[in-house]
Design a protein around this motif. Sequence first.
Motif, mmCIF file in Angstrom:
data_model
loop_
_atom_site.group_PDB
_atom_site.id
_atom_site.type_symbol
_atom_site.label_atom_id
_atom_site.label_comp_id
_atom_site.label_asym_id
_atom_site.label_seq_id
_atom_site.Cartn_x
_atom_site.Cartn_y
_atom_site.Cartn_z
ATOM 1 N N LEU A 38 0.850 -1.183 0.000
ATOM 2 C CA LEU A 38 0.000 0.000 0.000
ATOM 3 C C LEU A 38 0.891 1.240 0.000
ATOM 4 N N LYS A 39 0.314 2.398 -0.188
ATOM 5 C CA LYS A 39 1.091 3.632 -0.259
ATOM 6 C C LYS A 39 1.923 3.874 0.990
ATOM 7 N N ASP A 40 1.443 3.415 2.138
ATOM 8 C CA ASP A 40 2.144 3.659 3.390
ATOM 9 C C ASP A 40 3.071 2.528 3.817
ATOM 10 N N GLY A 41 2.996 1.367 3.156
ATOM 11 C CA GLY A 41 3.878 0.270 3.541
ATOM 12 C C GLY A 41 3.318 -1.096 3.181
ATOM 13 N N ARG A 42 4.060 -2.124 3.568
ATOM 14 C CA ARG A 42 3.729 -3.508 3.221
ATOM 15 C C ARG A 42 2.921 -4.170 4.333
ATOM 16 N N VAL A 43 1.846 -4.844 3.910
ATOM 17 C CA VAL A 43 1.010 -5.645 4.786
ATOM 18 C C VAL A 43 1.338 -7.102 4.481
ATOM 19 N N VAL A 44 1.631 -7.886 5.516
ATOM 20 C CA VAL A 44 1.923 -9.302 5.353
ATOM 21 C C VAL A 44 0.698 -10.084 5.810
ATOM 22 N N ILE A 45 0.231 -10.962 4.929
ATOM 23 C CA ILE A 45 -1.001 -11.719 5.162
ATOM 24 C C ILE A 45 -0.688 -13.206 5.159
ATOM 25 N N LYS A 61 -4.113 -17.498 -7.407
ATOM 26 C CA LYS A 61 -4.127 -17.489 -8.876
ATOM 27 C C LYS A 61 -4.278 -16.059 -9.394
ATOM 28 N N LEU A 62 -5.228 -15.319 -8.840
ATOM 29 C CA LEU A 62 -5.454 -13.939 -9.265
ATOM 30 C C LEU A 62 -4.259 -13.047 -8.927
ATOM 31 N N THR A 63 -3.678 -13.271 -7.754
ATOM 32 C CA THR A 63 -2.499 -12.498 -7.348
ATOM 33 C C THR A 63 -1.349 -12.738 -8.313
ATOM 34 N N ARG A 64 -1.101 -13.994 -8.643
ATOM 35 C CA ARG A 64 0.006 -14.328 -9.550
ATOM 36 C C ARG A 64 -0.224 -13.779 -10.954
ATOM 37 N N ALA A 65 -1.480 -13.574 -11.333
ATOM 38 C CA ALA A 65 -1.804 -13.002 -12.644
ATOM 39 C C ALA A 65 -1.727 -11.471 -12.632
ATOM 40 N N GLY A 66 -1.491 -10.865 -11.455
ATOM 41 C CA GLY A 66 -1.423 -9.407 -11.353
ATOM 42 C C GLY A 66 -2.783 -8.740 -11.290
ATOM 43 N N PHE A 67 -3.834 -9.526 -11.080
ATOM 44 C CA PHE A 67 -5.207 -9.014 -11.076
ATOM 45 C C PHE A 67 -5.406 -7.871 -10.081
ATOM 46 N N TYR A 68 -4.853 -7.994 -8.887
ATOM 47 C CA TYR A 68 -5.119 -7.017 -7.825
ATOM 48 C C TYR A 68 -4.277 -5.745 -7.921
ATOM 49 N N ASP A 69 -3.204 -5.784 -8.679
ATOM 50 C CA ASP A 69 -2.318 -4.621 -8.768
ATOM 51 C C ASP A 69 -3.063 -3.418 -9.342
ATOM 52 N N GLY A 70 -3.088 -2.329 -8.592
ATOM 53 C CA GLY A 70 -3.727 -1.095 -9.044
ATOM 54 C C GLY A 70 -5.208 -0.966 -8.713
ATOM 55 N N LYS A 170 -5.139 2.626 -3.401
ATOM 56 C CA LYS A 170 -5.018 1.491 -4.325
ATOM 57 C C LYS A 170 -4.052 0.460 -3.776
ATOM 58 N N ILE A 171 -4.222 -0.753 -4.259
ATOM 59 C CA ILE A 171 -3.217 -1.782 -4.031
ATOM 60 C C ILE A 171 -2.099 -1.472 -5.016
ATOM 61 N N ILE A 172 -0.926 -1.166 -4.520
ATOM 62 C CA ILE A 172 0.193 -0.905 -5.413
ATOM 63 C C ILE A 172 0.613 -2.218 -6.069
ATOM 64 N N ARG A 173 0.759 -3.224 -5.232
ATOM 65 C CA ARG A 173 1.156 -4.532 -5.738
ATOM 66 C C ARG A 173 0.773 -5.585 -4.705
ATOM 67 N N MET A 174 0.323 -6.735 -5.201
ATOM 68 C CA MET A 174 0.054 -7.855 -4.322
ATOM 69 C C MET A 174 0.784 -9.045 -4.906
ATOM 70 N N GLN A 175 1.510 -9.781 -4.067
ATOM 71 C CA GLN A 175 2.263 -10.924 -4.561
ATOM 72 C C GLN A 175 2.330 -12.023 -3.514
#
Length: 181
Positions: A38-45, A61-70, A170-175
């Motif tokens: 996120l804009k303020d830092g990384r969240v570990v789930i 599957k969606l995360t690996r496809a980049g679906f959540y990014d942005g 926004k979600i900057i990146r999810m991986q």
Amino acid sequence: MNRLFGLIAALFVALPLAAALPAQAQKLDPQNTLYLDLKDGRVVIQLRPDLAPKHVAQIKKLTRAGFYDGLTFHRVIDGFMAQTGDPTGTGMGGSDEPNLPAEFSNAHFARGTLGMARTQDPNSANSQFFIMFADGGFLDGQYTVWGEVVSGMEFVDRIAKGEPPADPDKIIRMQVAADAK
């Protein structure tokens, strides 16, 4: 001798650093851990395939496809939860993957719990999910729990509030941690 001294010195440096990490974060399986930037830092789930194997598989599957990014947090209710996962930003969209059957459990919706959003149909979860800001026991057994925040909840707390927020975060990146670069 220098090699032995170097090894001992490295241990004296590494052990306090490892001890400083939360115990739960030290033993996370990288295949079942997500990084949500996120804009303020990384969240570990920590993912919970023990509770919701089909939901976890779809999220990964969606995360690996980049679906959540942005994607935006389109519904954020102070003291309740932050919801994301809709590519339209309206709360009405989802992925091209099929909807999932409910995987309800006895898991409690505590602060930091991640659950799947759905319509009135319990078997309509797809890609939208929410992160709890506070205890939400009234959701127990009615929504699928698929993860929990193990670090970075302070960054979730800073997500812009509103339905929808005037200037949504926004979600900057999810991986998946195992794939992280």
